[in-house]
Motif scaffolding. Structure first.
Motif, PDB file in Angstrom:
ATOM      1  N   ASN A   8       0.867  -1.174   0.000  1.00  0.00           N
ATOM      2  CA  ASN A   8       0.000   0.000   0.000  1.00  0.00           C
ATOM      3  C   ASN A   8       0.907   1.228   0.000  1.00  0.00           C
ATOM      4  OD1 ASN A   8      -1.705   2.126   0.454  1.00  0.00           O
ATOM      5  ND2 ASN A   8      -2.572   1.336   2.357  1.00  0.00           N
ATOM      6  N   PRO A   9       1.033   1.937  -1.124  1.00  0.00           N
ATOM      7  CA  PRO A   9       1.976   3.056  -1.185  1.00  0.00           C
ATOM      8  C   PRO A   9       1.594   4.215  -0.274  1.00  0.00           C
ATOM      9  CG  PRO A   9       0.637   2.963  -3.172  1.00  0.00           C
ATOM     10  CD  PRO A   9       0.345   1.710  -2.397  1.00  0.00           C
ATOM     11  N   LYS A  10       0.363   4.201   0.259  1.00  0.00           N
ATOM     12  CA  LYS A  10      -0.068   5.250   1.184  1.00  0.00           C
ATOM     13  C   LYS A  10       0.104   4.839   2.647  1.00  0.00           C
ATOM     14  CE  LYS A  10      -3.454   7.152  -2.068  1.00  0.00           C
ATOM     15  NZ  LYS A  10      -4.881   7.503  -2.287  1.00  0.00           N
ATOM     16  N   ALA A  11       0.758   3.700   2.894  1.00  0.00           N
ATOM     17  CA  ALA A  11       0.996   3.260   4.277  1.00  0.00           C
ATOM     18  C   ALA A  11       1.658   4.381   5.058  1.00  0.00           C
ATOM     19  CB  ALA A  11       1.862   2.007   4.286  1.00  0.00           C
ATOM     20  N   THR A  12       1.196   4.605   6.276  1.00  0.00           N
ATOM     21  CA  THR A  12       1.540   5.835   6.990  1.00  0.00           C
ATOM     22  C   THR A  12       2.942   5.853   7.570  1.00  0.00           C
ATOM     23  OG1 THR A  12       0.517   4.924   8.994  1.00  0.00           O
ATOM     24  CG2 THR A  12      -0.860   6.309   7.584  1.00  0.00           C
ATOM     25  N   THR A  13       3.572   4.698   7.789  1.00  0.00           N
ATOM     26  CA  THR A  13       4.857   4.702   8.491  1.00  0.00           C
ATOM     27  C   THR A  13       6.005   4.210   7.627  1.00  0.00           C
ATOM     28  OG1 THR A  13       4.452   2.486   9.412  1.00  0.00           O
ATOM     29  CG2 THR A  13       3.744   4.382  10.735  1.00  0.00           C
ATOM     30  N   THR A  14       5.808   4.178   6.313  1.00  0.00           N
ATOM     31  CA  THR A  14       6.889   3.747   5.430  1.00  0.00           C
ATOM     32  C   THR A  14       7.117   4.800   4.343  1.00  0.00           C
ATOM     33  OG1 THR A  14       5.398   2.528   3.960  1.00  0.00           O
ATOM     34  CG2 THR A  14       6.369   1.321   5.800  1.00  0.00           C
ATOM     35  N   SER A  15       8.256   4.717   3.690  1.00  0.00           N
ATOM     36  CA  SER A  15       8.623   5.625   2.609  1.00  0.00           C
ATOM     37  C   SER A  15       9.100   4.792   1.426  1.00  0.00           C
ATOM     38  CB  SER A  15       9.740   6.562   3.063  1.00  0.00           C
ATOM     39  OG  SER A  15      10.913   5.817   3.349  1.00  0.00           O
ATOM     40  N   GLU A  16       9.333   5.470   0.292  1.00  0.00           N
ATOM     41  CA  GLU A  16       9.835   4.750  -0.879  1.00  0.00           C
ATOM     42  C   GLU A  16      11.187   4.113  -0.575  1.00  0.00           C
ATOM     43  OE1 GLU A  16      10.781   5.539  -5.636  1.00  0.00           O
ATOM     44  OE2 GLU A  16       9.918   7.129  -4.368  1.00  0.00           O
ATOM     45  N   ARG A  17      12.026   4.819   0.161  1.00  0.00           N
ATOM     46  CA  ARG A  17      13.337   4.264   0.499  1.00  0.00           C
ATOM     47  C   ARG A  17      13.201   3.015   1.371  1.00  0.00           C
ATOM     48  NH1 ARG A  17      18.230   7.421   3.715  1.00  0.00           N
ATOM     49  NH2 ARG A  17      19.705   5.664   3.705  1.00  0.00           N
ATOM     50  N   SER A  18      12.321   3.066   2.373  1.00  0.00           N
ATOM     51  CA  SER A  18      12.154   1.904   3.247  1.00  0.00           C
ATOM     52  C   SER A  18      11.574   0.729   2.486  1.00  0.00           C
ATOM     53  CB  SER A  18      11.278   2.264   4.448  1.00  0.00           C
ATOM     54  OG  SER A  18       9.983   2.660   4.040  1.00  0.00           O
ATOM     55  N   ARG A  19      10.695   1.010   1.521  1.00  0.00           N
ATOM     56  CA  ARG A  19      10.158  -0.087   0.703  1.00  0.00           C
ATOM     57  C   ARG A  19      11.268  -0.741  -0.106  1.00  0.00           C
ATOM     58  NH1 ARG A  19       5.748   3.664   0.104  1.00  0.00           N
ATOM     59  NH2 ARG A  19       6.491   4.350  -1.952  1.00  0.00           N
ATOM     60  N   ASP A  20      12.166   0.064  -0.643  1.00  0.00           N
ATOM     61  CA  ASP A  20      13.285  -0.508  -1.404  1.00  0.00           C
ATOM     62  C   ASP A  20      14.162  -1.395  -0.528  1.00  0.00           C
ATOM     63  OD1 ASP A  20      12.424   0.791  -3.658  1.00  0.00           O
ATOM     64  OD2 ASP A  20      13.808   2.487  -3.445  1.00  0.00           O
ATOM     65  N   VAL A  21      14.386  -0.975   0.705  1.00  0.00           N
ATOM     66  CA  VAL A  21      15.183  -1.776   1.639  1.00  0.00           C
ATOM     67  C   VAL A  21      14.497  -3.111   1.901  1.00  0.00           C
ATOM     68  CG1 VAL A  21      16.032  -1.925   4.020  1.00  0.00           C
ATOM     69  CG2 VAL A  21      16.282   0.208   2.733  1.00  0.00           C
ATOM     70  N   LEU A  22      13.169  -3.062   2.118  1.00  0.00           N
ATOM     71  CA  LEU A  22      12.417  -4.293   2.378  1.00  0.00           C
ATOM     72  C   LEU A  22      12.463  -5.227   1.165  1.00  0.00           C
ATOM     73  CD1 LEU A  22      10.461  -6.014   4.066  1.00  0.00           C
ATOM     74  CD2 LEU A  22       8.583  -4.663   3.091  1.00  0.00           C
ATOM     75  N   VAL A  23      12.296  -4.681  -0.022  1.00  0.00           N
ATOM     76  CA  VAL A  23      12.309  -5.512  -1.229  1.00  0.00           C
ATOM     77  C   VAL A  23      13.649  -6.222  -1.381  1.00  0.00           C
ATOM     78  CG1 VAL A  23      12.291  -5.436  -3.754  1.00  0.00           C
ATOM     79  CG2 VAL A  23      10.519  -4.227  -2.457  1.00  0.00           C
ATOM     80  N   ARG A  24      14.754  -5.500  -1.163  1.00  0.00           N
ATOM     81  CA  ARG A  24      16.075  -6.132  -1.281  1.00  0.00           C
ATOM     82  C   ARG A  24      16.246  -7.226  -0.246  1.00  0.00           C
ATOM     83  NH1 ARG A  24      17.790  -0.721  -2.160  1.00  0.00           N
ATOM     84  NH2 ARG A  24      18.499  -0.562  -0.008  1.00  0.00           N
ATOM     85  N   ALA A  25      15.764  -6.978   0.970  1.00  0.00           N
ATOM     86  CA  ALA A  25      15.893  -7.988   2.027  1.00  0.00           C
ATOM     87  C   ALA A  25      15.087  -9.234   1.700  1.00  0.00           C
ATOM     88  CB  ALA A  25      15.450  -7.400   3.369  1.00  0.00           C
ATOM     89  N   LEU A  26      13.863  -9.058   1.215  1.00  0.00           N
ATOM     90  CA  LEU A  26      13.034 -10.207   0.870  1.00  0.00           C
ATOM     91  C   LEU A  26      13.614 -10.982  -0.300  1.00  0.00           C
ATOM     92  CD1 LEU A  26       9.460  -8.662   1.266  1.00  0.00           C
ATOM     93  CD2 LEU A  26      10.433 -10.494   2.656  1.00  0.00           C
ATOM     94  N   ARG A  27      14.178 -10.269  -1.266  1.00  0.00           N
ATOM     95  CA  ARG A  27      14.736 -10.953  -2.434  1.00  0.00           C
ATOM     96  C   ARG A  27      15.977 -11.765  -2.089  1.00  0.00           C
ATOM     97  NH1 ARG A  27      13.225  -6.331  -6.906  1.00  0.00           N
ATOM     98  NH2 ARG A  27      11.300  -7.375  -7.581  1.00  0.00           N
ATOM     99  N   SER A  28      16.563 -11.510  -0.934  1.00  0.00           N
ATOM    100  CA  SER A  28      17.671 -12.357  -0.494  1.00  0.00           C
ATOM    101  C   SER A  28      17.183 -13.713   0.001  1.00  0.00           C
ATOM    102  CB  SER A  28      18.453 -11.661   0.624  1.00  0.00           C
ATOM    103  OG  SER A  28      17.685 -11.589   1.822  1.00  0.00           O
ATOM    104  N   GLU A  29      15.846 -13.842   0.249  1.00  0.00           N
ATOM    105  CA  GLU A  29      15.295 -15.088   0.785  1.00  0.00           C
ATOM    106  C   GLU A  29      14.329 -15.778  -0.162  1.00  0.00           C
ATOM    107  OE1 GLU A  29      16.251 -16.386   3.597  1.00  0.00           O
ATOM    108  OE2 GLU A  29      17.511 -14.703   4.222  1.00  0.00           O
ATOM    109  N   VAL A  30      13.632 -15.007  -1.026  1.00  0.00           N
ATOM    110  CA  VAL A  30      12.582 -15.582  -1.874  1.00  0.00           C
ATOM    111  C   VAL A  30      12.650 -14.988  -3.266  1.00  0.00           C
ATOM    112  CG1 VAL A  30      11.019 -15.983   0.082  1.00  0.00           C
ATOM    113  CG2 VAL A  30      10.902 -13.807  -1.162  1.00  0.00           C
ATOM    114  N   ASP A  31      11.975 -15.665  -4.203  1.00  0.00           N
ATOM    115  CA  ASP A  31      11.782 -15.167  -5.562  1.00  0.00           C
ATOM    116  C   ASP A  31      10.586 -14.228  -5.528  1.00  0.00           C
ATOM    117  OD1 ASP A  31      11.463 -14.720  -8.240  1.00  0.00           O
ATOM    118  OD2 ASP A  31      10.853 -16.760  -8.732  1.00  0.00           O
ATOM    119  N   LEU A  32      10.833 -12.919  -5.528  1.00  0.00           N
ATOM    120  CA  LEU A  32       9.818 -11.933  -5.160  1.00  0.00           C
ATOM    121  C   LEU A  32       9.298 -11.141  -6.350  1.00  0.00           C
ATOM    122  CD1 LEU A  32       8.418 -10.596  -2.643  1.00  0.00           C
ATOM    123  CD2 LEU A  32      10.198  -8.821  -2.828  1.00  0.00           C
TER     124      LEU A  32
END
Length: 316
Positions: A8-32
């Motif tokens: 949800n890009p309107k999530a109140t406690t995250t930013s585009e930068r934090s989403r990028d960090v999460l995506v990289r972390a998840l891609r280290s564990e799964v095919d995302l």
């Protein structure tokens, strides 16, 4: 493992930068694969499509409303054919919830930290260790909920808060408090309880003023404090009910204060509590506000509630 991240890009406690960090972390564990919501209800469609594609995991980044939509999307997916003895929960993708909203009741009820970086770290650890649990859900007519529902006052308060947020107000405990006071004194017909609770094999409970249904405890949080009308509610049991027969100022204030005690046990002549319910129906003689997982769904005169045990696997 194939996974879809529903953001949800309107999530109140995250930013585009934090989403990028999460995506990289998840891609280290799964095919995302990453998919963004564009409107209300879109998360349900994305989750259903992911399940129909046969992914192993759906991750949410958003608040409780996003989680609710994703859960309903998963539960409406076409279940694949599998050997006899495999439960419906095992046929569906597992769910992982990264807290990104203002309150994140569902994630915190699962034991995840309040902030998204710590919550994401715990989920990544759960993926590496294969750690999960199977939880029950609640159901109101044809829609599922994860932690709570409300019929009457609390749902009307949520509607008032949503209107304020559309005008640009920020969701804070103070906004909820002011909205509750305004709804209680100005928006409620406190002298004429309108709701009846019907359950198979038992007498009908008449003249209820407002009803809260929980699928787990707590009901919600005020900052770091738990609010517990039904402290025994659990993902592993049926639904718990808390209702007030009257909304008198003195008795209501006393009961609400009991929610916040160290060992909450709300009680009194105006209180009805029911534990581990399989099914029941709420019927009102005039339309009442309805909310599921903190999302206002309009007014209803009749809603059937039921428990869906062992319905979904979650990473925690």
């Amino acid at each position: 493992m194939r996974a879809v991240l529903v953001v949800n890009p309107k999530a109140t406690t995250t930013s585009e930068r934090s989403r990028d960090v999460l995506v990289r972390a998840l891609r280290s564990e799964v095919d995302l694969s990453v998919r963004y919501t564009r409107r209300r209800g879109h998360a349900a469609m994305l989750a259903r499509e992911a399940a129909d594609e046969g992914v192993d995991l759906v991750v949410t980044l958003g608040g409780d409303g996003t989680v609710n939509e994703v859960v309903n999307g998963l539960m409406s997916a076409r279940l694949p054919s599998v050997p006899t003895g495999v439960s419906p929960a095992e046929r569906l993708p597992a769910l992982a919830t990264v807290p990104g909203g203002s309150t994140n009741v569902f994630a915190r009820a699962l034991g995840l930290p309040r902030e998204w970086p710590e919550g994401a770290s715990m989920i990544l650890e759960g993926l590496r260790l294969g750690r999960h649990r199977t939880i029950g859900l609640g159901r109101a007519d044809d829609r599922y909920f994860t932690f709570c529902a409300g019929f009457g006052l609390d749902a009307a308060v949520i509607h008032r808060v949503e209107r304020a947020r559309r005008r640009g107000r920020v969701s804070t405990p103070a906004l909820y408090f002011r909205s509750t006071v305004a709804q209680y004194f100005l928006g409620s017909d406190r002298r004429r309880p309108a709701i009846a609770l019907e359950r198979p094999g038992d007498a009908t409970e008449e003249q209820l003023a407002t009803v809260v249904i929980q699928n787990t405890a707590p009901w919600t949080y005020v900052g770091d404090r738990e609010v517990n009308p039904n402290p025994e509610a659990s993902f592993d049991l049926g639904l718990d009910v808390f209702a007030l027969r009257q909304l008198r100022v003195a008795s209501t204030t006393r009961t609400v204060s009991q929610f916040f005690s160290h060992q909450p046990d709300p009680h009194g002549r105006q209180v009805l509590r029911l534990h581990d319910m399989t099914e029941f129906t709420l019927v009102a003689n005039r339309p009442q506000a309805l909310q599921l997982d903190g999302e206002y769904l309009g007014e209803r005169e009749k809603v059937r509630f039921s428990s869906a045990p062992a319905a979904l696997r979650v990473i925690c």
